[in-house]
Design a protein around this motif. Sequence first.
Motif, short mmCIF file in Angstrom:
data_model
loop_
_atom_site.label_atom_id
_atom_site.label_comp_id
_atom_site.label_asym_id
_atom_site.label_seq_id
_atom_site.Cartn_x
_atom_site.Cartn_y
_atom_site.Cartn_z
N GLN A 180 -6.94 6.00 -2.11
CA GLN A 180 -6.47 5.13 -1.02
C GLN A 180 -7.00 5.63 0.32
OE1 GLN A 180 -2.13 4.93 -1.46
NE2 GLN A 180 -2.25 2.73 -1.09
N THR A 181 -6.98 6.94 0.50
CA THR A 181 -7.49 7.53 1.74
C THR A 181 -8.98 7.23 1.89
OG1 THR A 181 -5.88 9.28 1.47
CG2 THR A 181 -7.63 9.69 3.06
N SER B 62 -9.47 3.50 2.70
CA SER B 62 -9.12 3.21 4.09
C SER B 62 -10.27 3.59 5.02
CB SER B 62 -7.86 3.97 4.51
OG SER B 62 -6.80 3.56 3.70
N GLY C 70 -8.00 -3.01 0.35
CA GLY C 70 -8.17 -1.61 -0.06
C GLY C 70 -7.57 -1.35 -1.43
N LEU D 86 -9.68 0.63 7.56
CA LEU D 86 -8.32 0.05 7.54
C LEU D 86 -7.41 0.75 8.55
CD1 LEU D 86 -7.67 -0.39 3.72
CD2 LEU D 86 -7.85 -2.20 5.40
N GLY E 68 0.82 -1.21 0.00
CA GLY E 68 0.00 0.00 0.00
C GLY E 68 0.85 1.26 0.00
#
Length: 271
Positions: free
Chosen positions: A262-263, A266, A240, A271, A117
Amino acid sequence: MLNWVDGVAQDSLALNNRGLAYGDGLFETIAVRARQPQLLARHLERLQLGCKRLALVADMLLVKDEIQRYAAQMGEGVLKLILTRGDSPRGYAAAPLASPYRILQAGPLPTYPLSHGAQGVQLFPCRTRLAEQPLLAGLKHLNRLEQVLARNEWSGGEFAEGLMCDSAGRVIEGVYSNLFLVRDGRLRTAGLQRCGVAGTLRAELLAQAPALSIASEVCDLSLADLAAADEVFVCNSVYGIWPVLACAEMNWPAGPLTRKLQTLASALLDL
Ligand SMILES: Cc1ncc(COP(=O)(O)O)c(C=O)c1O
Protein backbone atom coordinates in the motif's frame (compact mmCIF):
# COMPACT_ATOMS: atom_id res chain seq x y z
CA MET A 1 -13.20 20.50 -18.99
CA LEU A 2 -14.33 19.91 -22.58
CA ASN A 3 -14.01 16.55 -24.31
CA TRP A 4 -11.43 16.26 -27.05
CA VAL A 5 -11.79 14.21 -30.23
CA ASP A 6 -8.54 13.83 -32.14
CA GLY A 7 -7.01 16.66 -30.16
CA VAL A 8 -9.84 19.16 -30.74
CA ALA A 9 -12.61 20.19 -28.32
CA GLN A 10 -15.70 18.31 -29.53
CA ASP A 11 -18.80 16.85 -27.88
CA SER A 12 -20.35 14.48 -30.40
CA LEU A 13 -19.57 11.59 -32.72
CA ALA A 14 -21.29 10.06 -35.76
CA LEU A 15 -23.83 7.36 -34.87
CA ASN A 16 -22.13 4.81 -37.11
CA ASN A 17 -19.08 4.78 -34.89
CA ARG A 18 -17.83 1.22 -34.46
CA GLY A 19 -17.16 1.77 -30.77
CA LEU A 20 -20.89 2.32 -30.27
CA ALA A 21 -22.05 -0.34 -32.74
CA TYR A 22 -19.68 -3.18 -31.79
CA GLY A 23 -17.54 -2.09 -28.86
CA ASP A 24 -14.76 -2.01 -31.46
CA GLY A 25 -12.07 -0.19 -29.53
CA LEU A 26 -10.10 0.22 -26.33
CA PHE A 27 -10.02 2.52 -23.33
CA GLU A 28 -7.80 3.58 -20.48
CA THR A 29 -8.84 5.22 -17.21
CA ILE A 30 -5.92 7.25 -15.91
CA ALA A 31 -5.61 9.03 -12.55
CA VAL A 32 -4.31 12.58 -12.90
CA ARG A 33 -2.68 14.28 -9.91
CA ALA A 34 -0.62 17.47 -9.88
CA ARG A 35 -1.20 17.73 -13.66
CA GLN A 36 0.53 14.37 -14.22
CA PRO A 37 -1.10 11.23 -15.69
CA GLN A 38 -0.11 8.47 -13.23
CA LEU A 39 1.47 5.21 -14.47
CA LEU A 40 1.30 6.59 -18.01
CA ALA A 41 3.95 4.23 -19.41
CA ARG A 42 1.97 1.21 -18.18
CA HIS A 43 -1.31 2.56 -19.62
CA LEU A 44 0.35 3.14 -22.99
CA GLU A 45 1.88 -0.33 -22.87
CA ARG A 46 -1.55 -1.97 -22.39
CA LEU A 47 -3.07 0.26 -25.06
CA GLN A 48 -0.35 -0.64 -27.54
CA LEU A 49 -0.87 -4.36 -26.89
CA GLY A 50 -4.60 -3.83 -27.49
CA CYS A 51 -3.96 -1.97 -30.75
CA LYS A 52 -1.74 -4.80 -31.92
CA ARG A 53 -4.28 -7.53 -31.05
CA LEU A 54 -7.21 -5.62 -32.61
CA ALA A 55 -5.15 -4.36 -35.59
CA LEU A 56 -5.94 -0.76 -34.70
CA VAL A 57 -3.46 1.66 -36.19
CA ALA A 58 -2.88 4.48 -33.73
CA ASP A 59 -0.02 6.96 -33.50
CA MET A 60 1.14 6.22 -29.94
CA LEU A 61 3.39 9.28 -29.71
CA LEU A 62 0.44 11.48 -30.61
CA VAL A 63 -1.77 9.64 -28.08
CA LYS A 64 0.85 10.17 -25.38
CA ASP A 65 1.27 13.85 -26.23
CA GLU A 66 -2.49 14.46 -26.15
CA ILE A 67 -2.88 12.67 -22.80
CA GLN A 68 -0.09 14.77 -21.30
CA ARG A 69 -1.49 18.06 -22.61
CA TYR A 70 -5.04 17.18 -21.51
CA ALA A 71 -3.84 16.10 -18.03
CA ALA A 72 -1.91 19.33 -17.62
CA GLN A 73 -5.14 21.24 -18.22
CA MET A 74 -7.18 18.97 -15.94
CA GLY A 75 -4.80 19.30 -13.02
CA GLU A 76 -6.53 16.54 -11.06
CA GLY A 77 -9.18 13.94 -11.83
CA VAL A 78 -9.77 10.83 -13.88
CA LEU A 79 -8.82 11.05 -17.54
CA LYS A 80 -10.59 8.58 -19.81
CA LEU A 81 -9.11 7.81 -23.20
CA ILE A 82 -11.29 5.94 -25.67
CA LEU A 83 -9.85 4.71 -28.94
CA THR A 84 -12.49 3.48 -31.40
CA ARG A 85 -11.87 2.07 -34.86
CA GLY A 86 -13.85 4.90 -36.38
CA ASP A 87 -16.98 4.92 -38.53
CA SER A 88 -18.23 2.27 -40.95
CA PRO A 89 -21.38 1.25 -42.76
CA ARG A 90 -23.49 -1.51 -41.12
CA GLY A 91 -21.70 -4.86 -40.89
CA TYR A 92 -18.79 -6.26 -38.90
CA ALA A 93 -16.22 -5.86 -41.68
CA ALA A 94 -14.00 -2.91 -40.91
CA ALA A 95 -12.62 -0.63 -43.59
CA PRO A 96 -8.94 -1.62 -43.67
CA LEU A 97 -7.75 1.95 -43.43
CA ALA A 98 -10.33 3.27 -40.94
CA SER A 99 -8.43 5.61 -38.69
CA PRO A 100 -9.30 5.36 -34.99
CA TYR A 101 -10.82 8.26 -33.07
CA ARG A 102 -8.98 9.44 -29.98
CA ILE A 103 -11.53 10.60 -27.42
CA LEU A 104 -10.46 12.24 -24.15
CA GLN A 105 -12.84 12.90 -21.27
CA ALA A 106 -12.26 14.35 -17.80
CA GLY A 107 -14.09 13.43 -14.60
CA PRO A 108 -13.53 13.94 -10.87
CA LEU A 109 -11.48 11.49 -8.82
CA PRO A 110 -13.91 9.08 -7.11
CA THR A 111 -14.42 9.68 -3.39
CA TYR A 112 -14.25 6.29 -1.68
CA PRO A 113 -14.60 6.02 2.12
CA LEU A 114 -11.17 6.43 3.74
CA SER A 115 -11.84 3.21 5.66
CA HIS A 116 -11.51 1.19 2.42
CA GLY A 117 -7.76 1.76 2.45
CA ALA A 118 -7.30 2.20 6.19
CA GLN A 119 -9.26 -0.83 7.44
CA GLY A 120 -10.19 -2.87 4.39
CA VAL A 121 -13.21 -3.95 2.35
CA GLN A 122 -15.62 -6.81 1.85
CA LEU A 123 -16.02 -8.44 -1.58
CA PHE A 124 -19.35 -9.50 -2.99
CA PRO A 125 -19.07 -13.03 -4.49
CA CYS A 126 -20.37 -12.37 -8.02
CA ARG A 127 -22.35 -15.04 -9.83
CA THR A 128 -21.44 -13.58 -13.24
CA ARG A 129 -18.49 -15.53 -14.66
CA LEU A 130 -15.76 -14.25 -16.97
CA ALA A 131 -15.79 -16.04 -20.32
CA GLU A 132 -12.51 -17.32 -21.72
CA GLN A 133 -11.28 -15.51 -24.83
CA PRO A 134 -7.48 -15.56 -25.14
CA LEU A 135 -7.53 -13.10 -28.06
CA LEU A 136 -9.04 -10.41 -25.83
CA ALA A 137 -7.67 -11.48 -22.45
CA GLY A 138 -5.73 -8.80 -20.62
CA LEU A 139 -7.02 -5.97 -22.80
CA LYS A 140 -9.15 -3.06 -21.68
CA HIS A 141 -11.48 -3.27 -24.66
CA LEU A 142 -14.82 -1.52 -24.92
CA ASN A 143 -16.95 -4.63 -24.30
CA ARG A 144 -17.47 -4.58 -20.55
CA LEU A 145 -20.87 -6.26 -20.24
CA GLU A 146 -19.58 -8.92 -17.85
CA GLN A 147 -18.47 -6.18 -15.46
CA VAL A 148 -21.80 -4.35 -15.92
CA LEU A 149 -23.73 -7.54 -15.02
CA ALA A 150 -21.43 -8.29 -12.09
CA ARG A 151 -21.53 -4.76 -10.67
CA ASN A 152 -25.30 -4.77 -10.72
CA GLU A 153 -25.48 -7.91 -8.61
CA TRP A 154 -25.16 -5.78 -5.45
CA SER A 155 -25.99 -2.29 -4.29
CA GLY A 156 -25.40 -0.26 -1.16
CA GLY A 157 -22.21 0.35 0.76
CA GLU A 158 -21.59 -3.03 2.41
CA PHE A 159 -19.42 -4.35 -0.45
CA ALA A 160 -16.76 -2.15 -2.03
CA GLU A 161 -15.89 -4.64 -4.78
CA GLY A 162 -16.94 -7.99 -6.20
CA LEU A 163 -15.00 -11.21 -6.70
CA MET A 164 -15.07 -12.60 -10.24
CA CYS A 165 -14.24 -16.16 -11.27
CA ASP A 166 -13.99 -17.57 -14.79
CA SER A 167 -16.35 -20.18 -16.20
CA ALA A 168 -14.14 -22.96 -14.83
CA GLY A 169 -14.35 -21.47 -11.32
CA ARG A 170 -10.81 -20.06 -11.16
CA VAL A 171 -10.44 -16.84 -9.16
CA ILE A 172 -9.53 -14.04 -11.62
CA GLU A 173 -10.04 -10.49 -10.37
CA GLY A 174 -12.42 -7.87 -8.99
CA VAL A 175 -15.07 -6.10 -11.05
CA TYR A 176 -12.85 -3.04 -11.49
CA SER A 177 -9.64 -4.19 -9.81
CA ASN A 178 -7.08 -6.94 -9.85
CA LEU A 179 -6.71 -9.31 -6.91
CA PHE A 180 -3.61 -10.54 -5.10
CA LEU A 181 -3.26 -12.99 -2.27
CA VAL A 182 -0.35 -13.62 0.07
CA ARG A 183 0.56 -17.13 1.21
CA ASP A 184 3.68 -17.87 3.27
CA GLY A 185 5.13 -14.45 2.41
CA ARG A 186 4.66 -15.01 -1.33
CA LEU A 187 2.52 -12.75 -3.51
CA ARG A 188 0.20 -14.52 -5.94
CA THR A 189 -2.13 -13.21 -8.63
CA ALA A 190 -4.16 -14.89 -11.35
CA GLY A 191 -2.73 -15.42 -14.84
CA LEU A 192 -4.79 -13.39 -17.32
CA GLN A 193 -4.14 -15.35 -20.51
CA ARG A 194 -7.78 -16.54 -20.78
CA CYS A 195 -9.78 -13.57 -19.45
CA GLY A 196 -9.53 -10.55 -17.19
CA VAL A 197 -7.96 -7.11 -17.55
CA ALA A 198 -4.21 -6.85 -16.97
CA GLY A 199 -4.13 -3.88 -14.62
CA THR A 200 -1.42 -1.26 -14.78
CA LEU A 201 -0.94 -1.22 -11.01
CA ARG A 202 -0.83 -5.06 -10.99
CA ALA A 203 1.97 -4.91 -13.60
CA GLU A 204 3.87 -2.30 -11.59
CA LEU A 205 3.54 -4.23 -8.30
CA LEU A 206 4.81 -7.42 -9.97
CA ALA A 207 7.71 -5.48 -11.50
CA GLN A 208 8.71 -3.83 -8.22
CA ALA A 209 8.21 -6.81 -5.88
CA PRO A 210 11.78 -8.18 -6.31
CA ALA A 211 13.32 -4.87 -5.20
CA LEU A 212 11.32 -5.21 -1.97
CA SER A 213 12.54 -8.84 -1.61
CA ILE A 214 8.99 -10.09 -2.17
CA ALA A 215 8.63 -13.30 -4.15
CA SER A 216 5.70 -13.25 -6.57
CA GLU A 217 3.93 -15.74 -8.76
CA VAL A 218 1.39 -15.43 -11.59
CA CYS A 219 -0.62 -18.64 -11.63
CA ASP A 220 -4.07 -20.22 -11.60
CA LEU A 221 -5.88 -19.53 -8.33
CA SER A 222 -8.77 -21.54 -6.90
CA LEU A 223 -11.31 -20.62 -4.25
CA ALA A 224 -9.42 -23.05 -1.99
CA ASP A 225 -6.23 -20.96 -2.54
CA LEU A 226 -8.19 -17.87 -1.61
CA ALA A 227 -9.60 -19.52 1.52
CA ALA A 228 -6.09 -20.60 2.57
CA ALA A 229 -4.52 -17.15 1.98
CA ASP A 230 -2.87 -15.22 4.81
CA GLU A 231 -3.76 -11.85 3.23
CA VAL A 232 -5.83 -10.69 0.25
CA PHE A 233 -5.97 -7.30 -1.44
CA VAL A 234 -7.46 -5.65 -4.51
CA CYS A 235 -5.82 -2.88 -6.50
CA ASN A 236 -6.30 -0.50 -9.36
CA SER A 237 -4.56 2.55 -10.75
CA VAL A 238 -7.11 5.03 -9.37
CA TYR A 239 -7.54 4.06 -5.71
CA GLY A 240 -4.32 2.08 -5.13
CA ILE A 241 -4.68 -0.90 -2.77
CA TRP A 242 -7.52 -1.97 -0.47
CA PRO A 243 -7.00 -4.84 1.98
CA VAL A 244 -9.77 -7.44 1.64
CA LEU A 245 -11.22 -8.51 4.99
CA ALA A 246 -13.96 -10.87 3.89
CA CYS A 247 -15.74 -12.56 1.00
CA ALA A 248 -18.60 -15.02 1.51
CA GLU A 249 -17.50 -17.20 4.46
CA MET A 250 -13.81 -16.31 4.13
CA ASN A 251 -11.96 -13.81 6.35
CA TRP A 252 -8.46 -12.33 6.30
CA PRO A 253 -6.57 -9.72 8.31
CA ALA A 254 -5.11 -6.58 6.69
CA GLY A 255 -1.59 -8.01 6.90
CA PRO A 256 1.96 -6.66 6.78
CA LEU A 257 2.71 -7.37 3.10
CA THR A 258 -0.50 -5.63 2.05
CA ARG A 259 0.49 -2.62 4.18
CA LYS A 260 3.99 -2.56 2.65
CA LEU A 261 2.59 -2.63 -0.89
CA GLN A 262 0.00 0.00 0.00
CA THR A 263 2.87 2.35 0.84
CA LEU A 264 4.49 1.54 -2.50
CA ALA A 265 1.22 2.06 -4.41
CA SER A 266 0.63 5.40 -2.70
CA ALA A 267 4.08 6.56 -3.82
CA LEU A 268 3.58 5.23 -7.37
CA LEU A 269 0.18 6.93 -7.76
CA ASP A 270 0.98 10.10 -5.83
CA LEU A 271 -1.94 9.31 -3.48
C1 LIG B 1 -11.97 -5.39 -15.01
C2 LIG B 1 -10.80 -4.62 -14.49
N1 LIG B 1 -9.74 -5.29 -14.01
C3 LIG B 1 -8.65 -4.64 -13.52
C4 LIG B 1 -8.60 -3.25 -13.48
C5 LIG B 1 -7.39 -2.56 -12.91
O1 LIG B 1 -6.67 -1.88 -13.93
P1 LIG B 1 -5.71 -0.67 -13.61
O2 LIG B 1 -4.73 -1.12 -12.56
O3 LIG B 1 -5.03 -0.38 -14.89
O4 LIG B 1 -6.55 0.46 -13.11
C6 LIG B 1 -9.69 -2.52 -13.98
C7 LIG B 1 -9.67 -1.06 -13.96
O5 LIG B 1 -10.66 -0.39 -14.14
C8 LIG B 1 -10.80 -3.21 -14.50
O6 LIG B 1 -11.88 -2.55 -14.98
